[in-house]
Each structure stands twice: as C-alpha cells, then as structure tokens.
Scaffold this motif. Structure first.
Motif, PDB file in Angstrom:
ATOM      1  N   PHE A 135       0.828  -1.216   0.000  1.00 20.68           N
ATOM      2  CA  PHE A 135       0.000   0.000   0.000  1.00 20.68           C
ATOM      3  C   PHE A 135       0.857   1.259   0.000  1.00 20.68           C
ATOM      4  O   PHE A 135       0.455   2.292  -0.511  1.00 20.68           O
ATOM      5  CB  PHE A 135      -0.981  -0.004   1.176  1.00 20.68           C
ATOM      6  N   LEU A 190       0.834   4.209  -2.687  1.00 23.04           N
ATOM      7  CA  LEU A 190       0.639   5.625  -2.340  1.00 23.04           C
ATOM      8  C   LEU A 190       1.883   6.446  -2.652  1.00 23.04           C
ATOM      9  O   LEU A 190       1.982   7.600  -2.248  1.00 23.04           O
ATOM     10  CB  LEU A 190       0.319   5.765  -0.856  1.00 23.04           C
ATOM     11  N   ASN A 219      -5.424   7.635   4.988  1.00 25.47           N
ATOM     12  CA  ASN A 219      -4.336   6.977   4.273  1.00 25.47           C
ATOM     13  C   ASN A 219      -2.976   7.490   4.726  1.00 25.47           C
ATOM     14  O   ASN A 219      -2.008   6.743   4.756  1.00 25.47           O
ATOM     15  CB  ASN A 219      -4.484   7.191   2.767  1.00 25.47           C
ATOM     16  N   ASP A 220      -2.904   8.781   5.091  1.00 25.26           N
ATOM     17  CA  ASP A 220      -1.579   9.317   5.423  1.00 25.26           C
ATOM     18  C   ASP A 220      -1.102   8.900   6.810  1.00 25.26           C
ATOM     19  O   ASP A 220      -0.011   9.278   7.212  1.00 25.26           O
ATOM     20  CB  ASP A 220      -1.481  10.847   5.268  1.00 25.26           C
ATOM     21  N   GLY A 225      -4.661   2.744   5.760  1.00 28.12           N
ATOM     22  CA  GLY A 225      -5.896   3.460   5.426  1.00 28.12           C
ATOM     23  C   GLY A 225      -7.116   2.579   5.529  1.00 28.12           C
ATOM     24  O   GLY A 225      -7.148   1.653   6.344  1.00 28.12           O
TER      25      GLY A 225
END
Lengths: 381, 542
Positions: free
Chosen positions: A111, A115, A180-181, A186
C-alpha cells in the motif's frame, strides 16, 4: 508458590472450565488432522478458523469482564485495544511478506508503494522482528489504556461519562486509522499476509497451531484473572464497583486499583487482537467501530458479568448465534436478534446465563435441603 | 496514433495557410462579409476557410450564427462541395438547410461533415464566447464574462467594449468590466496608466483567480510602477480574502453548530434533565427524517403542486411519530431500569439496532431521496460570502426549537413538573405530581424534538437507516461538554464545537480536525467532568 496460588483461587467451576479448554486443545487438532475428511467426527478446517476467531473474542470478553464485571468500569472502547494489538500483529505480518507483494518491493508494503511513499515511516522500524512486535502488541494498548485511565480516573470520571468518552476514544481512533496518510493501510487495512514466524498463514497446520495458542491464551488469561479477583486486590476491585466512595474513605487509592486493572485488561485485549488477525487474515479500521466494542459488552452481559466463565460463554453463544443468523436467508433478522438480546438480557436476565443457572441450582439445592429431614446431630464422642 | 499525427500535420499546414491568407486578405476582410460568403467558405471544407467563416459569423451577430457554430463544434454541420449545400443535422437526425432553415428535401450525395481540428475548436469556443456576450440570456452573458476573464485575449477587447456599451444589467456589466480590466492588464501593448487603472479595478474582486492572475502579471512584467501597484492591490485582496474566509468559516461553523444543537437538544432533555442515557436517540432523528420522506411521497402522489408545504406538515408529524416511539420505549423498557444507567445504555443500544433494522426492512438499506422545497434550495451572496438557504433556514429553525423548548421548560406546567421531578423525585411525588407520567412525557418530548431534528437534517444529509449513528457520538459530546442538565450550556457548546471544528478544518483537514476536537473533548472532560456549566449543589451527586 504459583501453583499454590492457582489451586487456592480455582473453584470447581473454574476447574471444569480449564478442563474443557484443555480437552479442546487436544481434541480439535486430532479431529481435524487425524480423522479422515468423510468421517462424522471430522472437524473441517474452516471450523477451526471460526473457532479460533471465537476464542479470541472470548479473550476480549474476559478482559472486559475484568474491568466491567469486577470493577464497574463499563468500557465502550475495548475494541480499540483489541484492534491496536491486531494492528501491531498486522504490521509484523506485513513485514514478513518481504518482496512477495504485488509490487515486489522488498522495503515497502504494497500500500505504501501504491501511495508513492519513498521510505518506511519510523514507527514501522523493528516490526520485522517478532520479539519487538510482540512487545508492541502488549505495549501499545497498554500505554494507551494507562494514559487514558490515568487522566480519566484521576479526575474521577465515572459511570456513563466514562463509557461515553471511551466510545469517543475508539471513534477518534477509527477516524484516524481510516486516513491513508497515517501510514497503516488506510481504509483497506493490512492484509495479504503470507508467513507467521516462518510458517505459511493459510496452512492447515498453522491454523490449528493458532487455535491451540488462542485456547492456551484463553486458559492463561482466565487463570490470571481468577487469581486476581480472588486475591485481596480483587476484593478491593469489587468494593470499588459496589461502593466507590466508601472504598476511598476506607483509605484505598481507588484510581490506582482502577488503573492497574484497566491497563492489564487492555493488554489482554491487545493479545487477543494479535491472535485474531492471522486467523481472519485482515485487520482494518472498522475494527475500531464503536458498534464492535459495544457488541463485546453484550457478550459479557449475556454470559453473566462478574463471573469470568460467563464472559467466555457469552462470547461463544452470541457469536454462534451471529454466524448462524448472518449466513443465509436469516441475515435480515440478525439485528433484531442482537437488539432483542440487549433488551432481554438487561430486563430479564441481569446476571446473564451463568448467573441464572447458578441461581437455579442454588434454589434447587435449597429446595432439596428443605425437603430432606434435618440431619441427626452427631453423637458426641 | 498515426491518425493523430496526421491531424497535427494537417493542423500545422492549415496554420501556415491561415497566416499567408490572413496577411493577404486582411484589408478587405471585415468590410464586405455577408452570411452567404460565410456559408460558401464552410462549404469549401478547408480548415482555413472554416476558420474565417467562424470569425465572420461571430462578427455578423446574425441570429442563426450561434446554432451554426454550435453545430460545427458538435460535428453536426454537413456540407457538399459540389452544390454548395450546408445542412445542420438535428440531434434527432433530421437534416435542415442552413441557409433557409427548412428541412432538406433531397440531400446531395456528396454531403459530408465539415471537418474541424483542435485549432478550429478553440476558434469555435471563442466565437461562441463573443456571441454569448450579446446573448439575450443573462446567465449566458455572465458565463461569457467569466470565460473572457479566463482567456484574456486582446482581440476580445473590441467586441467586449461594444457589449459593455449595450449592457443594461448592473451585475453583468460589472462582470464585463472585470473581464475588460483583466484583458487590458494582460496586454502589454496597452498604455501603462490604463494597466495600472485596471489593477485598481481588479482589486475590487477578492477571488483566488484574480489574485493568481495579478501575481502572474507581477512576476512577468518589467514595469516597476505596475509591479508596485499590483503588490498593493494583491495585499489588499489577500487581507480581504482572509477576513472573508474567516467569516465564511464562522458561518459554516454556525451552520454545523446548529445541526449539532438540533441533534443534541432532545438529548439534553433525556440525558441532561432525566439522566437517562438513550443510545437510540439518533434513531429518533432517523425516524423524523423518514417521516419527512413519507410525507413528501404523499405530496408527490396526491398534491405535487403543494410540495413546498411538505416540510411544515412533516414537522408536527415527525414530532408525534418520534415522540410516540419515545414514550413506548420509556414505558416498555427504560422505566424498569431507572437508577441503573449502564443497563439503560445497553438496552437502548439494543432498541437502536432494532429500530434501524425495522427501517431497513421497511424502506430498504439505500439512501432515500428527500427533496428540498423551493425556499430551501439555492444560495445567496452576502458581501462575497455564499450562504445556502437551507443552512440559513436550519439555523433559524434550530433557534426557534431551542427557545420554544426553553419556554416549555420554564413557563409551562409540564416544564415545572419536569424540573421538580428531576430535582427531587420523592418530594415531587409527595406534592402530588405523577412522576411516572412526567417521566414518560419528558422522554416523549426529548424524542419528539429529535424527530423534528430529523426533518431538518433530511434537508442536508442522506436519509438512510444509519443516519442516526453518525450523530450519536457528536450529540453526547455536545451535551457532556455543555454541562448536563443545562440547556444554555448545550447551546453554547454546540456552537462552540461547530465553529471550532470548521476553524480547524482548513488547518488540519476535515478528518484530523474532527479527531483533534474529540481528543480535546476527552481531555476537557478530565478537567471538568461535569461540563462547562455544571449544576451545583446536592442534586449533582445523586
């Protein structure tokens, strides 16, 4: 000394309980591995995983019973500790994937590659090493519970206020983990695990081993809780539950007792979450949902709070019901059943299943004693 | 791929042609153009001719020019080189002769779509923009002004000046003026004084596009005087924008606060006054929203003309529905659990699950469409702050509900009895107040108000079985923060939380802002466990 403590604290009911757990630890692996598949006695592997899941829930219920049943702290946020332990385990499992992910990146989980992250965030360091991950499984829920409890108990937030802020706690964590950050997956969470301690997660034998481990942890947590509640410490906990102000006036530092039991309970919940994750293969932020935590409360309430065995019984009963109702045509009725359980248990069965059975047995014993002729006085010797 | 390359090769060829022809033909270009000449050029179907035709059509201002150019852009304009026929294909497929506007009786065999390329497409857009400047439709003229402001082509200046002279609508004229200033400023052939004046007039427009444009010119220009005047103007705009965004946030905050207050106000009665934890409170809100949905369906089916009346009808109905359910819950469950708050919490949670599932079974799990009556839709502009009517109405409505409730509690018999029972149940009972009845009515009142909140929330939120869930944590936070048993505290806390949330949002992002608020609240409760405005006295510990 430990044996002595154990023997002193275990009554007959606990003995039965630990016996059943031990039998299950031996019998289920045999019935799954040694009995041929067509046989009537064969336990299919999916059932092993399902049972493993229930056992983890039962451990969570046990942890909750310790704080709610014995100390009167109704935590509506215990799912948060469970999920945090699960995330710590999930991070370890993610690091075990190595370069076998979809993007085959040896340094970053999928992931993060997705990202566009360039390097591993600092809080992921060390999770590839199991002892550290294990430490974090206990430490993260523990420290959160400690800080939260320290703040809450010191300023004497009690009763429903405490319940509501524990709910806000897990709600805030859920929102945070959905981002997500945050760097913890996330809204998709962590999944696609491959190995645990070098064994493939999906393998039949690993599943069996995880179930046995969960059962062992259940027995251990139960014994620990039992020792705790039968000790002087446990007596003070019950005193706090029943009359907090009076206990304080008697000279006990109420907030210290609460803090110890709350933190311990969070650690147990974290362990349960850690065992839960490899068995279901995923951890995502919805585990933090307030509804999950409150569902754990109903397990304890159905089984009978303040009995320990009841928490385990409740977790199994409610989850079996849930599995039964949510698969197939009855799915639409599950929430009616669950909602009905909440209402029914609080109105009709305040002591839960175990409490009701005990009452029934006690009544029958009384009736028998009343019916039987008074015993003849022993002749003096 | 090769087609694409072909096309761009063609385009550059056309460009070269256009340059040559443009230079050659420019002195005579505008003078003698007629519509017919434009048609002939279109029929020739070469890119350069088509480009000229577009310009001429736009300059002519002929009534059919717009539809012709639109048809060209949509590739619905057909031409036959041999006969010079031009036809417009309607979206339905029929062919109309462009010269006469009548249906084409016998389409010639050579009829083909007039080709366009990217260069022509932008010419088409520009031409449509010029035509839109004089369009009879006011909104089209406003859009055209905005487009001119964005494109800032010096060639637009002449038609724009003509349009400004003819314009009668003040708003449109000022929008044209903005576009004109931008064009003048962007064109470095204009005299310096004019450009400085343009900067000053642009400073009246505190939007980000203007600011960005000014900064862009400031970076590229060589004139120190212009740089200086842009700096002054830009700083003024930035200040004004900060003030406006601050005000806008306050308005958003008030709006969010009123939603929170609306959701929490019923809880302030059941939890705050009665001390009953009602986890099914959110579901009362949901019931109110679904009542609105049912009422609106009724209006749609039987009296579509009177749709605007649906909300005034829904409000009392929602109160009755939610209130009745509330009384049933109180009589059926909660009254057996007085004095056991934790059990009440669990039982009402169960009730909330059941109510959700009932609604899901009856109305389906998906969102339901609740319409906005005419007075709730749209927005208006207040000194550069845009406010939607629905938000404004909800603020007004919330305050109305709040003060009516305050009136009920402080000035009516029921309110008096409620307060008496809350303060000392046994004493109140000894004075002849039927405390059980008061309990039921209080709970019904709190639930009914939640139902009313549902009517308002149905206007700004999705109406689904989960509607209540999204408000329950927030509502409890509002009540606890404000101080239990204190309506004014609830009011202050709702607006405070609403504004704080919206102020944090631009800094920290929506989700993080919400998390921060929750964490701050958790910390606040440690400091003041009984809320901002705590009740004092003996009743507190009871």
């Amino acid at each position: 000394m430990i044996t002595k403590l154990l023997i002193e604290s275990l009554d007959r009911r606990s003995g039965w309980f630990l016996g059943i757990v031990a039998v299950a630890m031996v019998l289920i692996p045999i019935l799954n591995l040694a009995v041929p598949e067509g046989s009537f006695l064969h336990v299919p592997t999916y059932l092993v995983s399902l049972l493993g899941k229930y056992v983890c829930f039962a451990i969570l219920a046990l942890a909750l019973d310790l704080v709610w049943g014995y100390c009167g702290i109704l935590s509506l946020g215990h799912g948060a500790f469970f999920a945090l332990g699960g995330y710590a385990m999930g991070m370890y499992l993610m690091r075990q994937i190595g370069n076998r992910g979809v993007y085959a990146n040896p340094d970053l989980p999928d992931f993060m590659v997705f990202l566009n992250w360039k390097e591993l965030p600092i809080f992921w360091y060390g999770f590839g090493w199991f002892p550290y991950a294990f430490f974090m499984i206990l430490f993260v829920p523990g420290i959160l519970a400690f800080l939260f409890g320290w703040l809450a108990f010191r300023s004497r937030v009690t009763g429903v206020y405490l319940s509501i802020i524990t709910q806000a706690l897990t709600y805030a964590l859920m929102l945070a983990f959905f981002r997500n950050d945050m760097g913890i997956g996330g809204n998709n969470g962590l999944t696609d695990f491959k190995d645990i301690l070098g064994f493939p997660v999906q393998a039949q034998t690993t599943r069996i081993a995880l179930l046995v481990l969960s059962l062992a942890l259940l027995a251990l947590a139960f014994a620990l809780a039992r020792v705790l509640v039968t000790s002087t410490f446990g007596k003070v906990l019950v005193a706090i539950r029943d009359a907090e102000s009076r206990t304080r006036f008697l000279g006990y530092r109420v907030e210290h007792y609460k803090l110890v039991v709350f933190t311990l309970s969070a650690c147990i919940a974290g362990l349960a979450g850690a065992l839960y994750v490899p068995q279901v293969g995923i951890i995502n932020p919805s585990e933090f949902a307030p509804a999950n935590s409150i569902e754990a409360v109903i397990w304890v309430a159905v089984g009978g709070r303040g009995t320990l065995v009841g928490a385990v019984v409740g977790a199994f009963v409610v989850n079996f019901l849930k599995s039964f109702f949510t698969t197939g045509a009855l799915a639409a009725y599950w929430l009616f059943v669950l909602g009905g359980l909440f209402v029914f248990v609080t109105l009709v069965l305040p002591k839960g299943i175990v409490g009701a059975v005990e009452e029934f047995l006690a009544k029958r014993r009384e009736a028998r004693q009343a019916a039987a002729p008074a015993p003849k006085p022993e002749p003096a010797e | 791929m090769s087609k694409h390359a072909n096309r761009s090769a063609l385009a550059s060829l056309a460009l070269a042609l256009l340059l040559v022809m443009g230079i050659a033909a420019s002195p005579v270009r505008l003078a003698a153009q007629t519509l017919d000449a434009a048609f002939d050029r279109l029929a020739a179907d070469s890119f350069s001719d088509t480009a000229r035709a577009i310009d001429d059509l736009a300059a002519s201002g002929a009534p059919q020019a717009e539809s012709l150019i639109e048809a060209l852009g949509a590739r619905r304009l057909l031409a036959d080189k041999a006969t010079g026929t031009i036809a417009i294909q309607t979206p339905a497929g029929a062919l109309l002769d462009a010269r006469t506007g009548k249906p084409l009786a016998s389409p010639p065999p050579g009829l083909a779509v007039v080709r366009i390329n990217n260069r022509l497409r932008s010419a088409i857009d520009a031409a449509l923009g010029t035509l839109a400047m004089v369009s009879p439709d006011r909104s089209k003229r406003l859009v055209a002004a905005e487009a001119l402001f964005k494109s800032r082509k010096a060639s637009d200046l002449a038609p724009l000046d003509k349009a400004i002279a003819a314009e009668k609508d003040d708003a449109v004229r000022s929008a044209f003026g903005k576009a004109r200033s931008a064009i003048v400023l962007a064109d470095d052939k204009q005299p310096l004084a004019d450009r400085v004046a343009a900067v000053q007039s642009l400073a009246e427009w505190p939007d980000s596009d203007t600011l960005g444009f000014l900064r862009q010119v400031q970076a590229s220009t060589q004139e120190p005087a212009l740089k200086q005047s842009i700096e002054t103007a830009a700083v003024a705009i930035e200040h004004r924008r900060q003030l406006l965004s601050g005000l806008q946030n306050v308005i958003y905050g008030l709006s969010l606060g009123s939603v929170l207050l609306l959701a929490a106000i019923g809880l302030a009665i059941t939890f705050g006054v009665m001390g009953v934890i009602n986890m099914a409170h959110g579901e009362m809100v949901m019931l109110g929203a679904y009542t609105t949905f049912v009422v609106q369906e009724g209006f749609r089916a039987f009296a579509p003309g009177a749709f605007d009346l649906s909300l005034p009808v829904a409000i009392p109905l929602a109160f009755i529905v939610a209130g009745t359910v509330g009384i049933a819950i109180e009589r059926g469950i909660i009254r057996f659990l007085y004095g056991r708050p934790l059990e009440t919490l669990l039982a009402t949670w169960g009730v909330s699950l059941i109510l959700q599932q009932v609604v899901r079974t009856a109305f389906g799990p998906t969102n339901r469409e609740v319409g906005n009556p005419s007075y709730m839709s749209g927005a208006f502009d207040l000194y550069g702050i845009s406010i939607t009517w629905s938000r404004l109405w909800i603020i007004v409505f919330t305050l109305t509900v709040f003060f009516s409730l305050l009136f009920v509690l402080k000035r009516t018999r029921l309110g008096l009895e409620m307060r008496a029972v809350t303060q000392n149940r046994r004493m109140a009972a000894s004075m002849g107040i039927r405390s059980a009845r008061v309990d039921a009515l209080t709970f019904g009142l709190g639930s009914g108000i939640a139902g009313i909140a549902g009517v308002a929330l149905s206007q700004i939120d999705n109406v689904s079985p989960n509607l209540g869930q999204s408000y329950i944590v927030d509502s409890f936070m509002v009540v606890v923060f404000g101080g239990v048993g204190n309506l004014w505290g609830t009011l202050v806390s709702a607006f405070f939380l609403g504004i704080a949330n919206k102020m944090l949002e631009p800094v920290a992002g929506a989700v993080l802002g919400k998390i921060l608020i929750l964490v701050l609240l958790i910390l606040f409760i440690q400091k003041r466990p009984r809320g901002l405005f705590a009740l004092k006295g003996r009743a507190v510990e009871a």
